[in-house]
Each structure stands twice: as C-alpha cells, then as structure tokens.
Design a protein around this motif. Structure first.
Motif, PDB file in Angstrom:
ATOM      1  N   ASN A  79      16.237   6.180  20.297  1.00  0.00           N
ATOM      2  CA  ASN A  79      17.402   6.677  19.244  1.00  0.00           C
ATOM      3  C   ASN A  79      16.460   7.067  18.213  1.00  0.00           C
ATOM      4  O   ASN A  79      16.937   7.378  17.167  1.00  0.00           O
ATOM      5  CB  ASN A  79      18.005   5.383  18.744  1.00  0.00           C
ATOM      6  N   ASN A  80      15.301   7.728  18.485  1.00  0.00           N
ATOM      7  CA  ASN A  80      14.658   8.482  17.251  1.00  0.00           C
ATOM      8  C   ASN A  80      15.267   9.841  17.129  1.00  0.00           C
ATOM      9  O   ASN A  80      15.780  10.326  18.117  1.00  0.00           O
ATOM     10  CB  ASN A  80      13.084   8.709  17.884  1.00  0.00           C
ATOM     11  N   THR A  81      14.986  10.412  15.845  1.00  0.00           N
ATOM     12  CA  THR A  81      15.517  11.775  15.441  1.00  0.00           C
ATOM     13  C   THR A  81      14.147  12.681  15.350  1.00  0.00           C
ATOM     14  O   THR A  81      14.723  13.704  14.747  1.00  0.00           O
ATOM     15  CB  THR A  81      16.575  11.595  14.337  1.00  0.00           C
ATOM     16  N   SER A  82      13.262  12.365  15.963  1.00  0.00           N
ATOM     17  CA  SER A  82      11.920  13.448  15.943  1.00  0.00           C
ATOM     18  C   SER A  82      11.200  13.004  17.286  1.00  0.00           C
ATOM     19  O   SER A  82      11.237  11.896  17.397  1.00  0.00           O
ATOM     20  CB  SER A  82      11.504  13.271  14.587  1.00  0.00           C
ATOM     21  N   GLY A  83      10.353  13.942  17.366  1.00  0.00           N
ATOM     22  CA  GLY A  83       9.212  13.536  18.477  1.00  0.00           C
ATOM     23  C   GLY A  83       8.359  14.558  18.843  1.00  0.00           C
ATOM     24  O   GLY A  83       8.596  15.869  18.411  1.00  0.00           O
ATOM     25  N   GLY A 132       9.694  18.364  17.351  1.00  0.00           N
ATOM     26  CA  GLY A 132      11.132  18.478  17.403  1.00  0.00           C
ATOM     27  C   GLY A 132      11.802  17.500  16.226  1.00  0.00           C
ATOM     28  O   GLY A 132      11.198  16.303  16.179  1.00  0.00           O
ATOM     29  N   LYS A 133      12.576  17.749  15.700  1.00  0.00           N
ATOM     30  CA  LYS A 133      13.486  17.072  14.883  1.00  0.00           C
ATOM     31  C   LYS A 133      14.976  17.431  15.073  1.00  0.00           C
ATOM     32  O   LYS A 133      15.452  18.500  14.938  1.00  0.00           O
ATOM     33  CB  LYS A 133      13.059  17.150  13.377  1.00  0.00           C
ATOM     34  N   TRP A 134      15.762  16.325  15.057  1.00  0.00           N
ATOM     35  CA  TRP A 134      17.288  16.638  15.323  1.00  0.00           C
ATOM     36  C   TRP A 134      18.063  15.527  14.658  1.00  0.00           C
ATOM     37  O   TRP A 134      17.346  14.616  14.098  1.00  0.00           O
ATOM     38  CB  TRP A 134      17.660  16.558  16.588  1.00  0.00           C
ATOM     39  N   ASN A 135      19.323  15.709  14.878  1.00  0.00           N
ATOM     40  CA  ASN A 135      20.293  14.905  14.051  1.00  0.00           C
ATOM     41  C   ASN A 135      20.633  13.596  15.081  1.00  0.00           C
ATOM     42  O   ASN A 135      20.387  13.782  16.217  1.00  0.00           O
ATOM     43  CB  ASN A 135      21.511  15.430  13.315  1.00  0.00           C
ATOM     44  N   ASP A 136      21.392  12.641  14.620  1.00  0.00           N
ATOM     45  CA  ASP A 136      21.949  11.713  15.413  1.00  0.00           C
ATOM     46  C   ASP A 136      22.796  12.136  16.599  1.00  0.00           C
ATOM     47  O   ASP A 136      22.890  11.788  17.665  1.00  0.00           O
ATOM     48  CB  ASP A 136      22.595  10.412  14.500  1.00  0.00           C
ATOM     49  N   ALA A 137      23.582  13.187  16.288  1.00  0.00           N
ATOM     50  CA  ALA A 137      24.542  13.667  17.158  1.00  0.00           C
ATOM     51  C   ALA A 137      23.897  14.447  18.345  1.00  0.00           C
ATOM     52  O   ALA A 137      24.443  14.443  19.396  1.00  0.00           O
ATOM     53  CB  ALA A 137      25.503  14.810  16.635  1.00  0.00           C
TER      54      ALA A 137
END
Length: 41
Positions: free
Chosen positions: A26-30, A4-9
């Motif tokens: 605080n990662n934006t993917s995992g 998954g990948k997401w933005n800071d918000a």
C-alpha cells in the motif's frame, strides 16, 4: 535506478503491473533498479 511516487488511486495499477506480485503493497512510492546492456555493430 528509478524512484517513483504515486497517489493512492494508482496503487492497484502499480502493483498489478509488477509480474512478481504486489511488491509495493500500500506504499505510494518505491525504488526499482535493473541492468541494461546495449550493443552496436
């Protein structure tokens, strides 16, 4: 397995939905993985 990948918000929402705590920090993917069993009868 899921990547998954997401933005800071969305970081707070992603960490809040994990029962084990903020695993992604605080990662934006995992990546996550699991096991599923299905039965038909």
């Amino acid at each position: 397995m899921t990547y998954g990948k997401w933005n800071d918000a969305a970081t707070a929402s992603v960490n809040a939905s994990n029962n084990g705590g903020p695993i992604y920090n605080n990662n934006t993917s995992g990546t996550s993985y699991g096991f599923q069993v299905e039965t038909w009868f």
